[in-house]
Scaffold this motif. Structure first.
Motif, PDB file in Angstrom:
ATOM      1  N   THR A 110      18.419  20.081  30.655  1.00 30.15           N
ATOM      2  CA  THR A 110      18.960  21.095  29.922  1.00 30.15           C
ATOM      3  C   THR A 110      20.349  20.963  30.095  1.00 30.15           C
ATOM      4  O   THR A 110      21.114  20.161  31.107  1.00 30.15           O
ATOM      5  CB  THR A 110      18.451  22.238  30.988  1.00 30.15           C
ATOM      6  OG1 THR A 110      18.802  22.406  32.012  1.00 30.15           O
ATOM      7  CG2 THR A 110      16.959  22.458  30.875  1.00 30.15           C
ATOM      8  N   ALA A 111      21.208  21.803  29.600  1.00 28.76           N
ATOM      9  CA  ALA A 111      22.575  21.664  29.849  1.00 28.76           C
ATOM     10  C   ALA A 111      23.062  21.908  31.101  1.00 28.76           C
ATOM     11  O   ALA A 111      24.236  21.321  31.552  1.00 28.76           O
ATOM     12  CB  ALA A 111      23.474  22.404  28.727  1.00 28.76           C
ATOM     13  N   LYS A 112      22.607  22.964  31.363  1.00 23.49           N
ATOM     14  CA  LYS A 112      22.967  23.414  32.808  1.00 23.49           C
ATOM     15  C   LYS A 112      22.478  22.466  33.909  1.00 23.49           C
ATOM     16  O   LYS A 112      23.576  21.974  34.852  1.00 23.49           O
ATOM     17  CB  LYS A 112      22.302  24.907  33.338  1.00 23.49           C
ATOM     18  CG  LYS A 112      22.661  25.540  34.556  1.00 23.49           C
ATOM     19  CD  LYS A 112      22.030  26.692  34.814  1.00 23.49           C
ATOM     20  CE  LYS A 112      22.251  27.158  36.130  1.00 23.49           C
ATOM     21  NZ  LYS A 112      21.598  28.377  36.553  1.00 23.49           N
ATOM     22  N   GLU A 113      21.462  21.684  33.875  1.00 22.53           N
ATOM     23  CA  GLU A 113      21.159  20.707  34.872  1.00 22.53           C
ATOM     24  C   GLU A 113      22.062  19.539  34.735  1.00 22.53           C
ATOM     25  O   GLU A 113      22.585  18.905  35.681  1.00 22.53           O
ATOM     26  CB  GLU A 113      19.608  20.503  34.809  1.00 22.53           C
ATOM     27  CG  GLU A 113      19.129  21.568  35.143  1.00 22.53           C
ATOM     28  CD  GLU A 113      18.717  21.855  36.646  1.00 22.53           C
ATOM     29  OE1 GLU A 113      19.042  20.765  37.488  1.00 22.53           O
ATOM     30  OE2 GLU A 113      19.032  23.132  37.138  1.00 22.53           O
ATOM     31  N   ASN A 140      25.104  19.309  33.473  1.00 19.59           N
ATOM     32  CA  ASN A 140      26.485  19.724  34.041  1.00 19.59           C
ATOM     33  C   ASN A 140      26.498  19.511  35.482  1.00 19.59           C
ATOM     34  O   ASN A 140      27.637  19.255  36.005  1.00 19.59           O
ATOM     35  CB  ASN A 140      26.901  21.159  33.534  1.00 19.59           C
ATOM     36  CG  ASN A 140      27.393  20.945  32.152  1.00 19.59           C
ATOM     37  OD1 ASN A 140      27.876  19.916  31.494  1.00 19.59           O
ATOM     38  ND2 ASN A 140      27.370  22.196  31.354  1.00 19.59           N
ATOM     39  N   LYS A 141      25.484  20.129  36.282  1.00 23.03           N
ATOM     40  CA  LYS A 141      25.452  19.985  37.568  1.00 23.03           C
ATOM     41  C   LYS A 141      25.272  18.656  38.003  1.00 23.03           C
ATOM     42  O   LYS A 141      26.149  18.095  39.271  1.00 23.03           O
ATOM     43  CB  LYS A 141      24.103  20.650  38.052  1.00 23.03           C
ATOM     44  CG  LYS A 141      24.252  22.251  38.146  1.00 23.03           C
ATOM     45  CD  LYS A 141      23.053  22.974  38.466  1.00 23.03           C
ATOM     46  CE  LYS A 141      22.343  22.638  39.845  1.00 23.03           C
ATOM     47  NZ  LYS A 141      21.120  23.444  40.291  1.00 23.03           N
ATOM     48  N   LYS A 158      28.850  17.009  37.781  1.00 28.57           N
ATOM     49  CA  LYS A 158      29.821  17.502  38.860  1.00 28.57           C
ATOM     50  C   LYS A 158      29.656  16.720  40.032  1.00 28.57           C
ATOM     51  O   LYS A 158      30.353  16.407  40.711  1.00 28.57           O
ATOM     52  CB  LYS A 158      29.523  19.164  38.819  1.00 28.57           C
ATOM     53  CG  LYS A 158      30.147  19.634  37.750  1.00 28.57           C
ATOM     54  CD  LYS A 158      30.229  21.410  37.883  1.00 28.57           C
ATOM     55  CE  LYS A 158      30.735  21.964  36.738  1.00 28.57           C
ATOM     56  NZ  LYS A 158      30.520  23.757  36.925  1.00 28.57           N
TER      57      LYS A 158
END
Length: 188
Positions: free
Chosen positions: A34-37, A39-40, A43
């Motif tokens: 997923t895009a959120k995971e 990105n995490k 980071k």
């Protein structure tokens, strides 16, 4: 297995930094697609790179004096320093902001009012109650005191130029300060 079978695909990212014969960090991050995971995970890897990547030391500035330069060594000029557009983790030279911040004892030349102020951020001017702006970019004198009533140690800056000034301590008592030319500040 496909995405449509109800099982979310995952990504695995490995990150390893070795120096000479030893491993500084070796980590693996596994995240769902997923895009959120993702990105995490990016980071996390970026934080590790910033923490463990070697940082080049900036050259120490040398005086631009012709007497100190030898035949084989020229003084450092602005062209020799890295530009701000180059990616460096810390700026080489921090320019002091304009103006003043902190505890101030200011005098308005327009109305004659003397008042105290505390500025959390640097400001270039302060408005008096009469509406006259007070310039904070000029030379401000320092003051330092120890309250004889509560033993509080205070300090700040002022635009007053009198030989004696009065400041108010946080306990509410007025303290008389005198200009000390050797220390170049008002003290009690």
């Amino acid at each position: 297995m496909s995405y449509y079978d109800g099982i979310m695909p995952t990504y695995t990212v490995s990150f390893c930094i070795e120096r000479s014969d030893r491993v500084l960090i070796d980590t693996t991050v596994e995240v769902q697609a997923t895009a959120k995971e993702i990105n995490k995970a990016k980071k996390t890897i970026q934080r590790l790179m910033n923490e463990y990547a070697p940082v080049a030391k900036a050259p120490t500035p040398k005086p631009e004096s012709a007497e100190l330069a030898t035949e084989n060594q020229a003084p450092i000029g602005q062209a020799d320093l890295p530009s701000a557009s180059e990616s460096s983790p810390t700026p080489l030279l921090k320019k002091k902001p304009e103006g003043a911040k902190g505890l101030l004892r200011l005098h308005c030349s327009e109305c004659g009012n003397t008042f105290g102020a505390f500025l959390r951020e640097y400001q270039t001017e302060m408005m008096c109650k009469c509406g006259h702006p007070i310039d904070l970019t000029g030379q401000l004198g320092r003051y330092r005191f120890t309250c004889p009533y509560c033993q509080h140690e205070g300090f700040g800056k002022t635009n007053l130029e009198d030989p004696d000034i009065t400041v108010r301590c946080k306990c509410g008592e007025d303290i008389d300060l005198r200009w000390a030319p050797n220390q170049r500040e008002y003290t009690n």
